[in-house]
Design a protein around this motif. Structure first.
Motif, PDB file in Angstrom:
ATOM      1  N   ALA A  80       0.831  -1.207   0.000  1.00 25.33           N
ATOM      2  CA  ALA A  80       0.000   0.000   0.000  1.00 25.33           C
ATOM      3  C   ALA A  80       0.864   1.255   0.000  1.00 25.33           C
ATOM      4  O   ALA A  80       0.578   2.222  -0.726  1.00 25.33           O
ATOM      5  CB  ALA A  80      -0.937  -0.007   1.206  1.00 25.33           C
ATOM      6  N   ASP A  81       1.932   1.251   0.789  1.00 25.11           N
ATOM      7  CA  ASP A  81       2.831   2.416   0.838  1.00 25.11           C
ATOM      8  C   ASP A  81       3.518   2.633  -0.503  1.00 25.11           C
ATOM      9  O   ASP A  81       3.707   3.778  -0.937  1.00 25.11           O
ATOM     10  CB  ASP A  81       3.888   2.223   1.927  1.00 25.11           C
ATOM     11  N   LEU A  82       3.901   1.543  -1.149  1.00 25.30           N
ATOM     12  CA  LEU A  82       4.570   1.650  -2.436  1.00 25.30           C
ATOM     13  C   LEU A  82       3.641   2.263  -3.478  1.00 25.30           C
ATOM     14  O   LEU A  82       4.024   3.168  -4.227  1.00 25.30           O
ATOM     15  CB  LEU A  82       5.046   0.272  -2.897  1.00 25.30           C
ATOM     16  N   VAL A  83       2.400   1.793  -3.530  1.00 22.47           N
ATOM     17  CA  VAL A  83       1.436   2.330  -4.491  1.00 22.47           C
ATOM     18  C   VAL A  83       1.120   3.792  -4.168  1.00 22.47           C
ATOM     19  O   VAL A  83       1.028   4.633  -5.067  1.00 22.47           O
ATOM     20  CB  VAL A  83       0.144   1.491  -4.512  1.00 22.47           C
ATOM     21  N   ALA A  84       0.970   4.096  -2.878  1.00 20.62           N
ATOM     22  CA  ALA A  84       0.694   5.479  -2.485  1.00 20.62           C
ATOM     23  C   ALA A  84       1.829   6.393  -2.929  1.00 20.62           C
ATOM     24  O   ALA A  84       1.596   7.521  -3.400  1.00 20.62           O
ATOM     25  CB  ALA A  84       0.496   5.566  -0.978  1.00 20.62           C
ATOM     26  N   GLY A  85       3.056   5.923  -2.794  1.00 20.51           N
ATOM     27  CA  GLY A  85       4.198   6.714  -3.261  1.00 20.51           C
ATOM     28  C   GLY A  85       4.173   6.912  -4.761  1.00 20.51           C
ATOM     29  O   GLY A  85       4.523   7.993  -5.273  1.00 20.51           O
ATOM     30  N   MET A  86       3.742   5.890  -5.495  1.00 19.43           N
ATOM     31  CA  MET A  86       3.696   5.996  -6.956  1.00 19.43           C
ATOM     32  C   MET A  86       2.668   7.012  -7.417  1.00 19.43           C
ATOM     33  O   MET A  86       2.903   7.768  -8.365  1.00 19.43           O
ATOM     34  CB  MET A  86       3.404   4.626  -7.564  1.00 19.43           C
ATOM     35  N   VAL A  87       1.495   7.057  -6.772  1.00 19.08           N
ATOM     36  CA  VAL A  87       0.457   7.992  -7.236  1.00 19.08           C
ATOM     37  C   VAL A  87       0.766   9.426  -6.826  1.00 19.08           C
ATOM     38  O   VAL A  87       0.146  10.362  -7.339  1.00 19.08           O
ATOM     39  CB  VAL A  87      -0.949   7.569  -6.753  1.00 19.08           C
ATOM     40  N   ARG A  88       1.730   9.604  -5.923  1.00 21.06           N
ATOM     41  CA  ARG A  88       2.183  10.965  -5.623  1.00 21.06           C
ATOM     42  C   ARG A  88       2.969  11.557  -6.785  1.00 21.06           C
ATOM     43  O   ARG A  88       3.071  12.775  -6.929  1.00 21.06           O
ATOM     44  CB  ARG A  88       3.060  10.977  -4.366  1.00 21.06           C
ATOM     45  N   SER A  89       3.555  10.690  -7.598  1.00 18.72           N
ATOM     46  CA  SER A  89       4.360  11.144  -8.736  1.00 18.72           C
ATOM     47  C   SER A  89       3.473  11.595  -9.882  1.00 18.72           C
ATOM     48  O   SER A  89       2.281  11.295  -9.935  1.00 18.72           O
ATOM     49  CB  SER A  89       5.267  10.005  -9.213  1.00 18.72           C
ATOM     50  N   ARG A  90       4.074  12.310 -10.833  1.00 20.38           N
ATOM     51  CA  ARG A  90       3.368  12.723 -12.046  1.00 20.38           C
ATOM     52  C   ARG A  90       3.569  11.661 -13.123  1.00 20.38           C
ATOM     53  O   ARG A  90       4.666  11.112 -13.276  1.00 20.38           O
ATOM     54  CB  ARG A  90       3.880  14.078 -12.537  1.00 20.38           C
ATOM     55  N   TRP A  91       2.513  11.387 -13.880  1.00 25.06           N
ATOM     56  CA  TRP A  91       2.551  10.394 -14.950  1.00 25.06           C
ATOM     57  C   TRP A  91       2.101  11.035 -16.255  1.00 25.06           C
ATOM     58  O   TRP A  91       1.134  11.783 -16.274  1.00 25.06           O
ATOM     59  CB  TRP A  91       1.649   9.201 -14.601  1.00 25.06           C
ATOM     60  N   SER A  92       2.812  10.740 -17.327  1.00 21.96           N
ATOM     61  CA  SER A  92       2.467  11.301 -18.640  1.00 21.96           C
ATOM     62  C   SER A  92       1.108  10.804 -19.109  1.00 21.96           C
ATOM     63  O   SER A  92       0.332  11.552 -19.701  1.00 21.96           O
ATOM     64  CB  SER A  92       3.533  10.923 -19.670  1.00 21.96           C
ATOM     65  N   GLN A  93       0.825   9.522 -18.858  1.00 21.56           N
ATOM     66  CA  GLN A  93      -0.459   8.915 -19.185  1.00 21.56           C
ATOM     67  C   GLN A  93      -0.872   8.016 -18.029  1.00 21.56           C
ATOM     68  O   GLN A  93      -0.019   7.434 -17.358  1.00 21.56           O
ATOM     69  CB  GLN A  93      -0.366   8.068 -20.455  1.00 21.56           C
ATOM     70  N   SER A  94      -2.174   7.881 -17.821  1.00 19.81           N
ATOM     71  CA  SER A  94      -2.646   7.059 -16.704  1.00 19.81           C
ATOM     72  C   SER A  94      -2.226   5.600 -16.871  1.00 19.81           C
ATOM     73  O   SER A  94      -1.941   4.916 -15.892  1.00 19.81           O
ATOM     74  CB  SER A  94      -4.171   7.169 -16.574  1.00 19.81           C
ATOM     75  N   ARG A  95      -2.160   5.139 -18.108  1.00 20.39           N
ATOM     76  CA  ARG A  95      -1.783   3.748 -18.351  1.00 20.39           C
ATOM     77  C   ARG A  95      -0.336   3.473 -17.932  1.00 20.39           C
ATOM     78  O   ARG A  95       0.022   2.330 -17.611  1.00 20.39           O
ATOM     79  CB  ARG A  95      -1.991   3.398 -19.832  1.00 20.39           C
ATOM     80  N   ASP A  96       0.505   4.503 -17.951  1.00 19.67           N
ATOM     81  CA  ASP A  96       1.905   4.313 -17.568  1.00 19.67           C
ATOM     82  C   ASP A  96       2.026   3.853 -16.116  1.00 19.67           C
ATOM     83  O   ASP A  96       2.960   3.112 -15.776  1.00 19.67           O
ATOM     84  CB  ASP A  96       2.692   5.612 -17.761  1.00 19.67           C
TER      85      ASP A  96
END
Length: 273
Positions: A80-96
């Motif tokens: 859960a912490d790993l995913v939460a950290g990932m969604v804090r980042s900016r992504w060029s496309q949602s699929r990325d």
């Protein structure tokens, strides 16, 4: 699948966080892989959810809180912490984001193989299975038939790989066949083979310094260690004011005390001699 711009940076940061997690042997890498694969499947299926979690108009903290609320009771704390950290980042496309999660799930499985001492076998088995698929039209058709159920494909893979390949190989191939996500089977196997080769060539250096290292110092140290050992080096950093000589580096069973610059210089003189 290739990430660009912000997504490439976000994926690199996520991989660093995964390395930090899985370098801790108390974390069950195989379980983490299963959980990340489950989140991958969820976000691949729920397009609107992944768009919310990658929406640049939303604050990083609000997206992380949403991920924690959704996943906190479904997966372990590290996942859960790993995913939460990932969604804090900016992504060029949602699929990325989904592509990165899938990659991390595979890397966690490969870490489990590395701990079990089977990573070399996994890399070889993935390569050989890819060759078998490429040379057998009948097998490829059976594994990619959209009308065939996942259970039937999984059973076929068990008959082919069960007891003949490392458990990690079977898990990775089964996951790929069950959710190809737009790739050909050959392309997916090639991608897994590359990840396995990359993981095999990675070494970890535990670096303890008297004061925090600056970014340039970390870069120079990583480059120097990679040159000394001839392999990509991941740095796990810690600070301890009582470290003698200002720095202590441990790579496997080897411990280097004092100035790493002196160590590199000595190595260079030995090679020159």
């Amino acid at each position: 699948m290739t990430a660009h711009g912000a997504s490439r940076e976000a994926t690199a940061a996520a991989r660093e966080r995964l390395d930090a997690l899985t370098d801790n042997t108390s974390v069950d890498a195989a379980q983490l892989s299963d959980e990340l694969a489950a989140v991958t499947a969820l976000l691949d299926r729920e397009v609107s959810l992944r768009r919310v979690l990658t929406d640049p108009a939303q604050t990083a903290e609000s997206k992380a809180e949403l991920a924690q609320r959704l996943l906190g009771s479904q997966v372990s704390g590290p996942a859960a912490d790993l995913v939460a950290g990932m969604v804090r980042s900016r992504w060029s496309q949602s699929r990325d984001l989904v592509d990165a999660l899938e990659e991390l799930a595979s890397l966690a499985d490969l870490t489990a193989a590395q701990r079990a001492g089977t990573l070399d076998s996994v890399e070889d088995e993935l390569f050989r299975f890819g060759r078998i698929v490429s040379s057998s039209t009948e097998l490829r058709a059976a594994l990619t038939n959209r009308k065939a159920g996942i259970s039937a494909k999984s059973e076929l893979l068990r008959s082919l790989l069960g007891g003949r390949a490392a458990p990690t190989t079977e898990r990775l191939v089964t996951r790929l066949v069950a959710a190809p996500r737009g790739r050909s089977l050959e392309a997916g196997l090639e991608s897994l083979s590359k990840l396995a080769a990359e993981r095999r060539d990675r070494m970890v250096a535990v670096v303890t310094s008297a004061v925090p290292l600056s970014d340039p110092q970390k870069q120079r140290l990583g480059a120097a260690l990679a040159k000394l050992y001839g392999r990509t080096m991941h740095l796990n950093l810690d600070v301890d004011s009582e470290v003698l000589g200002g720095i202590r580096v441990q790579v496997g069973d080897e411990v280097i005390n004092g100035s790493i610059a002196d160590r590199i210089e000595d190595a260079g003189r030995r090679m020159a001699g």
